[in-house]
Design a protein around this motif. Structure first.
Motif: not given
Length: 148
Positions: A4, A6-7, A33, A49, A51, A60-63
């Protein structure tokens, strides 16, 4: 393995990121990340997910993303060098990979028990058909090592 990531935009800096598996926090990173799950298991099928916080921007929070694992990892016998057949002057190293405890590898040579609960790799010194067994992922496919 599943990774996973985070970008964010290249001009932004992530100060921390937390990863979640079905809403339960897996961990928070302050230097990095990416979160990798390896070896991949059937129970890793789930919703993931993350955040975090971007410097000078905010939270921020991902879907959530659904990840489905369709099969368990198998034991693999890796061979170095990759070319075959090997000849006498080639140094052939066999490495057993799979989930389970490192160092709990059982080796078979010519369908007979050869080394029990030993090393995960070794250099071949004689011809034969080699296999390895790792608890949790089973027996590898056979590999013929030709040393002439």
């Amino acid at each position: 393995m599943v990774t996973r990531c985070c970008r964010v935009r290249p001009d932004l800096s992530v100060t921390w990121v937390s990863f979640y598996h079905d809403g339960k926090e897996l961990g928070t990173l302050y230097n990095g990340t990416e979160l990798s799950l390896s070896p991949l298991q059937l129970n890793h099928s789930s919703r993931y997910s993350f955040s975090g916080r971007v410097l000078n921007v905010g939270l921020f929070h991902s879907v959530p993303v659904e990840v489905t694992v369709h099969g368990a990892q198998t034991t693999q016998l890796l061979v170095e060098p990759h070319w075959t057949p090997a000849v006498l002057w080639d140094r052939v190293t066999l490495t057993c990979q799979g989930s389970g405890t490192s160092g709990a590898t059982t080796w078979y040579k010519d369908v007979r028990l050869w080394w029990q609960e030993g090393r995960d790799n070794f250099t071949v010194i004689e011809s034969g058909t080699y296999q390895c067994y790792r608890p949790g992922t089973g027996l590898s496919t056979p590999h013929d090592s030709l040393r002439r």
